[in-house]
Design an enzyme around this catalytic site. Structure first.
Site, PDB file in Angstrom:
ATOM      1  N   SER A 152       0.847  -1.194   0.000  1.00 66.01           N
ATOM      2  CA  SER A 152       0.000   0.000   0.000  1.00 66.01           C
ATOM      3  C   SER A 152       0.881   1.242   0.000  1.00 66.01           C
ATOM      4  O   SER A 152       1.994   1.222   0.544  1.00 66.01           O
ATOM      5  CB  SER A 152      -0.893   0.026   1.242  1.00 66.01           C
ATOM      6  OG  SER A 152      -1.581   1.266   1.352  1.00 66.01           O
ATOM      7  N   TYR A 166      -2.041  -1.195  10.102  1.00 69.55           N
ATOM      8  CA  TYR A 166      -2.092  -1.368   8.650  1.00 69.55           C
ATOM      9  C   TYR A 166      -0.854  -0.780   7.983  1.00 69.55           C
ATOM     10  O   TYR A 166      -0.167  -1.453   7.204  1.00 69.55           O
ATOM     11  CB  TYR A 166      -3.359  -0.713   8.096  1.00 69.55           C
ATOM     12  CG  TYR A 166      -3.529  -0.868   6.608  1.00 69.55           C
ATOM     13  CD1 TYR A 166      -4.047  -2.037   6.075  1.00 69.55           C
ATOM     14  CD2 TYR A 166      -3.172   0.161   5.731  1.00 69.55           C
ATOM     15  CE1 TYR A 166      -4.202  -2.196   4.701  1.00 69.55           C
ATOM     16  CE2 TYR A 166      -3.330   0.017   4.362  1.00 69.55           C
ATOM     17  CZ  TYR A 166      -3.842  -1.164   3.852  1.00 69.55           C
ATOM     18  OH  TYR A 166      -3.985  -1.317   2.494  1.00 69.55           O
TER      19      TYR A 166
END
Length: 262
Positions: A152, A166
């Protein structure tokens, strides 16, 4: 130079985790559309089988569902055992399944941090490790197999949301990709990561519903990602065109991570 077939992935055997929705479904759709045989896995068996049936009907490739909860080590082992009964090799492993959790720094639960790190980082190592016999079975320097880890841009930049586990897991995944690439190249396995930005997915739905126009205004190309953007990058990495690329983290974010418009 065989330009005509440089992006060809027809006939390749592919496993996409989290392949029944969001970015995973986009990737699986791209490979099936390119003539690959794609296995998808997710926790929701009903959705997994439904998506596999729809993609096979679409063709020209084939899609097969093997539902599994990758949070659990025994499920990882079962998934690979079932795949090994069906296939003698695995050409491409796409580690896409992931979880997220947003909470204030003061209140972030330990259990949530552990859950996100486990699925987003630890289980990617576990599954890649378990798949190595299949990945190396037919691999060679002239025809390497691939591991593609879906990271990401929040593993590159500091995200605007309080998603501590995350962003940490994705930053770790990018480095794990480099570490694995340094070791597995000699075994005929190329390892790369893709760092997507904003795509229409279940994980991002609430954020896009609330802040979609603001998010698009911060992306230099002025839009969120499309299925072709993420699937095309995976196909490039899995084809002859990507055969000299390993240890890379490719941003697919429309320029969001380098946006200088403050």
């Amino acid at each position: 130079m065989d330009i005509k077939n440089i992006f060809d992935v027809k006939g390749k055997v592919v496993l996409v985790t989290g392949g029944s929705r969001g970015i995973g479904e986009m990737i699986a759709t791209g490979f099936v559309s390119a003539g690959a045989k794609v296995y998808i896995t997710s926790r929701s068996a009903d959705v997994c089988y439904k998506v596999a049936e729809a993609l096979t009907a679409q063709g020209p490739g084939q899609c097969v569902a093997i539902p599994a909860d990758l949070q659990k080590l025994e499920e990882v082992k079962r998934l690979v055992d079932e795949l090994s009964k069906k296939e003698e090799r695995l050409d491409v492993l796409v580690n896409n399944a992931g979880a997220n959790w947003a909470e204030s720094l003061h209140d972030y639960p330990d259990a949530a941090f552990e859950k996100v790190i486990n699925l987003n980082l630890k289980r990617i190592f576990t599954l890649s490790q378990a798949c190595l016999p299949l990945l190396t079975a037919k691999a060679s320097p002239s025809s390497p197999s691939r591991i593609i880890n879906i990271g990401s841009i929040d593993g590159i930049r500091v995200p605007p949301q309080e998603t501590y586990a995350y962003s940490t897991s994705k930053a770790g995944l990018h480095h794990l990709t480099r570490h694995m690439a340094s070791r597995l190249g000699e075994e005929g396995v190329l390892v790369n990561a893709i760092a997507p930005g904003a795509f229409q997915s279940k994980m991002m739905k609430a954020t896009l519903d609330a802040f979609g126009e603001i998010i698009k205004s911060k992306i230099p190309v002025g839009r969120i990602g499309s299925p072709e953007d993420i699937a095309g990058t995976c196909i490039y990495l899995s084809s002859r065109a990507g055969q000299y690329t390993t240890g890379a983290t490719i941003t697919v974010d429309g320029g969001a991570a380098v946006n200088a418009n403050l």
